[in-house]
Design a protein around this motif. Structure first.
Motif, PDB file in Angstrom:
ATOM      1  N   THR A   1       1.819  -1.972   9.864  1.00  0.00           N
ATOM      2  CA  THR A   1       1.191  -1.768   8.559  1.00  0.00           C
ATOM      3  C   THR A   1       2.273  -1.597   7.498  1.00  0.00           C
ATOM      4  N   ASP A   2       2.255  -2.440   6.471  1.00  0.00           N
ATOM      5  CA  ASP A   2       3.269  -2.401   5.416  1.00  0.00           C
ATOM      6  C   ASP A   2       2.853  -1.360   4.378  1.00  0.00           C
ATOM      7  N   VAL A   3       3.336  -0.127   4.545  1.00  0.00           N
ATOM      8  CA  VAL A   3       2.934   0.983   3.693  1.00  0.00           C
ATOM      9  C   VAL A   3       4.160   1.815   3.347  1.00  0.00           C
TER      10      VAL A   3
ATOM     11  N   LEU B   1       5.277  11.602   5.933  1.00  0.00           N
ATOM     12  CA  LEU B   1       6.380  10.738   6.347  1.00  0.00           C
ATOM     13  C   LEU B   1       6.209  10.269   7.788  1.00  0.00           C
ATOM     14  N   ARG B   2       5.779  11.158   8.666  1.00  0.00           N
ATOM     15  CA  ARG B   2       5.587  10.768  10.073  1.00  0.00           C
ATOM     16  C   ARG B   2       4.449   9.755  10.204  1.00  0.00           C
ATOM     17  N   THR B   3       3.420   9.913   9.389  1.00  0.00           N
ATOM     18  CA  THR B   3       2.298   8.967   9.420  1.00  0.00           C
ATOM     19  C   THR B   3       2.754   7.589   8.966  1.00  0.00           C
ATOM     20  N   VAL B   4       3.518   7.541   7.889  1.00  0.00           N
ATOM     21  CA  VAL B   4       4.004   6.254   7.384  1.00  0.00           C
ATOM     22  C   VAL B   4       4.936   5.593   8.396  1.00  0.00           C
TER      23      VAL B   4
ATOM     24  N   ALA C   1      -4.230  12.034  14.955  1.00  0.00           N
ATOM     25  CA  ALA C   1      -5.449  11.929  14.150  1.00  0.00           C
ATOM     26  C   ALA C   1      -5.133  11.495  12.727  1.00  0.00           C
ATOM     27  N   TRP C   2      -4.003  11.974  12.186  1.00  0.00           N
ATOM     28  CA  TRP C   2      -3.627  11.580  10.830  1.00  0.00           C
ATOM     29  C   TRP C   2      -3.282  10.089  10.768  1.00  0.00           C
ATOM     30  N   VAL C   3      -2.577   9.606  11.743  1.00  0.00           N
ATOM     31  CA  VAL C   3      -2.243   8.170  11.773  1.00  0.00           C
ATOM     32  C   VAL C   3      -3.515   7.345  11.865  1.00  0.00           C
ATOM     33  N   ASP C   4      -4.420   7.745  12.744  1.00  0.00           N
ATOM     34  CA  ASP C   4      -5.666   6.996  12.919  1.00  0.00           C
ATOM     35  C   ASP C   4      -6.506   7.016  11.637  1.00  0.00           C
ATOM     36  N   ALA C   5      -6.594   8.192  11.003  1.00  0.00           N
ATOM     37  CA  ALA C   5      -7.437   8.321   9.806  1.00  0.00           C
ATOM     38  C   ALA C   5      -6.871   7.521   8.640  1.00  0.00           C
ATOM     39  N   VAL C   6      -5.575   7.662   8.381  1.00  0.00           N
ATOM     40  CA  VAL C   6      -4.976   6.965   7.240  1.00  0.00           C
ATOM     41  C   VAL C   6      -4.925   5.462   7.499  1.00  0.00           C
ATOM     42  N   GLY C   7      -4.529   5.072   8.704  1.00  0.00           N
ATOM     43  CA  GLY C   7      -4.492   3.641   9.030  1.00  0.00           C
ATOM     44  C   GLY C   7      -5.859   3.005   8.944  1.00  0.00           C
ATOM     45  N   GLY C   8      -6.868   3.698   9.459  1.00  0.00           N
ATOM     46  CA  GLY C   8      -8.224   3.164   9.397  1.00  0.00           C
ATOM     47  C   GLY C   8      -8.727   3.032   7.977  1.00  0.00           C
TER      48      GLY C   8
ATOM     49  N   GLN D   1       0.850  -1.190   0.000  1.00  0.00           N
ATOM     50  CA  GLN D   1       0.000   0.000   0.000  1.00  0.00           C
ATOM     51  C   GLN D   1       0.890   1.246   0.000  1.00  0.00           C
ATOM     52  N   VAL D   2       0.434   2.261  -0.762  1.00  0.00           N
ATOM     53  CA  VAL D   2       1.223   3.477  -0.917  1.00  0.00           C
ATOM     54  C   VAL D   2       0.322   4.690  -0.703  1.00  0.00           C
ATOM     55  N   VAL D   3       0.798   5.630   0.106  1.00  0.00           N
ATOM     56  CA  VAL D   3       0.074   6.882   0.324  1.00  0.00           C
ATOM     57  C   VAL D   3       1.008   8.036  -0.001  1.00  0.00           C
TER      58      VAL D   3
END
Length: 541
Positions: free
Chosen positions: A372-374, A361-364, A482-489, A343-345
């Motif tokens: 999570t393999d992103v 970058l911090r979210t990834v 919030a960004w980690v939670d939103a993107v991961g979810g 997965q790529v964001v």
């Protein structure tokens, strides 16, 4: 003009430009040249040069540059440098200040005219353009020109004086033709040291183009340097002019500072006040104003521009982007030869501080720490790129971060399609709260779910034109958790992704140039003082 004479003209102008820069501010010239090196080289060289310049290289000249960068016009005015370089830098900076002084009335001064016959002939005066600069600005310009041309209008275009030679395009043609649209270059024989003479050269060259093409209306864009030239040339030609406010230059400049304290100080500076006043003057003086969003319209109304003299034309996409079948993310990555996680964001963007790209970058990094393999893919170039490369290394995710730099516009679409989720993590500055970007609309048209900062401009651009729920997942800006939670979810929720894609396609379908370009007809008619009837509006479409 033959190709040989074109090149000779380019060499003569460029030589005068370089000689002037070397005599006035060699440190500035070195910095600009280093920024145009290949991406991998500039990532190493630029930070060192920036530190050298920022630390006051050149004694008095460096201190004057630092004062101007901070917006401290008083220090520049009061300085009395002894060295020749310092005196020249001060004179050059005061020349820039002089261009911001009020000019004439701040009310429209166009004489009464009869309505132009349909289809209307429009001359666009632009800051830069394809093929030498690829950005949201140039893509919007090209889309407007292309759509107006397809609608039957006679369109011509010029770019700011000296461009693109001033960005190093020594082999540029006198007129570049892209998709049938011509961009004529206003290049004088040499570059005067005096800013007032430079402005006069630009105005004279533009006035000559207006005399040659005889348009019905002149259409200029921010910033004030482009707008002021168009205003002066249109007044000489007795033509109405429209000012398209695509951004707020004083806010963009303030947002370019590295820290929150420096950004706040910039908004209190005299430089900020001068630019804001100049932009307001031009908007008030134009026969009509176009802007990108309701948020920017309200800002202009707050500055005194009558609401009835403002037309909103949102960012849009080519309908062909909606009609085309986009490759899947995996197919796009294979076509690009990218080796990534499953997965790529990321995003395709200008790499500048207020875009908040460190959030990606911090979210990834956090998602990877959680299993999570992103991967991250951030396409584009800009002053923030070296810092992003350093951050990726500091976070220990360098092998999972891809920053290919600037890519051709057709390849950029493939990179956009290579993303599973498009992120728009803009920082909560005033400029990002007011100015709507193009990238969310392109992502929605490509069929990609969007996660964006919850800012007024982004909420507007991600929502239906008549209101309604946003078609993007909006997250509080600068809230890393919030960004980690939103993107991961979202990465783990295929149904939610599908719903966002469907809603996004609906939003993008409303925002195509073939639909929205007719709004310019209303703006041009208003500028001439002869509003369109329903019948001739239909003819112009």
């Amino acid at each position: 003009m033959t190709r040989v004479s074109e090149l000779a003209h380019n060499v003569r102008f460029t030589a005068s430009y370089v000689v002037h820069a070397l005599a006035t501010d060699p440190a500035w010239l070195v910095l600009q040249a280093s920024r145009r090196l290949p991406a991998r080289v500039s990532a190493v060289v630029v930070p060192g040069v920036e530190r050298l310049v920022g630390d006051g290289a050149g004694g008095a000249a460096g201190r004057l540059r630092a004062a101007w960068a901070a917006g401290d016009v008083t220090t520049v005015r009061d300085a009395a440098p002894r060295g020749r370089t310092g005196r020249r830098v001060r004179a050059a900076l005061l020349g820039q200040v002089a261009t911001l002084e009020p000019t004439g009335t701040d009310e429209p001064t166009s004489p009464d005219r009869s309505a132009p016959s349909a289809p209307v002939a429009v001359h666009h005066h632009l800051t830069n353009s394809l093929p030498h600069t690829q950005s949201g600005y140039t893509l919007r310009s090209h889309a407007i020109l292309t759509a107006q041309r397809a609608a039957g209008h006679r369109v011509t275009a010029t770019t700011r004086v000296g461009y693109p030679l001033t960005i190093g395009a020594l082999g540029a043609r006198r007129t570049d033709v892209v998709d049938g649209v011509g961009y004529a270059r206003l290049v004088p024989r040499s570059l005067p040291a005096d800013h007032a003479r430079r402005a006069e050269d630009g105005t004279a060259l533009l006035a000559a183009e207006l005399e040659r093409h005889r348009p019905d209306v002149v259409h200029a864009t921010t910033p004030w340097t482009t707008g002021a030239a168009a205003r002066a040339a249109a007044e000489r030609a007795g033509l109405p002019w429209v000012y398209e406010v695509r951004g707020l230059p004083e806010e963009t400049w303030a947002a370019s500072h590295a820290t929150a304290a420096a950004r706040e100080a910039a908004t209190r500076s005299e430089r900020y006040a001068l630019v804001r006043a100049k932009e307001t003057e031009l908007a008030l003086a134009a026969d009509h104003v176009v802007t990108l969003s309701a948020t920017m319209r309200d800002e202009l109304v707050g500055r005194g521009v009558p609401a009835e003299r403002i037309t909103v034309v949102p960012n849009a996409v080519d309908s062909a982007l909606l009609d085309a079948t986009a490759p899947t993310p995996a197919e796009a990555r294979a076509a690009l030869g990218l080796r990534t996680a499953p997965q790529v964001v990321g995003t395709v963007s200008s790499l500048v501080g207020y875009e908040g790209l460190d959030t990606i970058l911090r979210t990834v990094a956090t998602l990877r720490d959680g299993g999570t393999d992103v991967s991250a893919l951030v396409v584009g170039d800009g002053v923030a790129r070296p810092g992003l490369l350093r951050l990726a290394a500091e976070l220990g995710i360098a092998e999972h971060v891809h920053l290919p730099g600037r890519v051709p516009r057709d390849v950029a679409r493939t990179y956009l399609a290579a993303l599973d989720v498009v992120l728009v993590p803009r920082r909560p500055d005033r400029v990002t709260g007011l100015v709507t970007p193009l990238k969310p609309v392109e992502a929605m048209a490509t069929g990609r779910p969007v996660v964006a900062s919850d800012l007024p401009a982004l909420r507007e651009v991600c929502s239906p034109l008549d209101g309604g729920a946003p078609a993007a997942l909006l997250v509080p800006a600068d809230d890393q958790v919030a960004w980690v939670d939103a993107v991961g979810g979202l990465l783990g929720d295929a149904a939610r992704q599908k719903a966002l894609v469907a809603a996004g396609r609906d939003v993008a379908a409303e925002r195509t140039w073939s639909q929205l370009v007719a709004r310019y007809d209303d703006a041009y008619a208003a500028a001439t003082g002869a509003p369109l009837t329903d019948e001739n509006r239909k003819d112009r479409r």
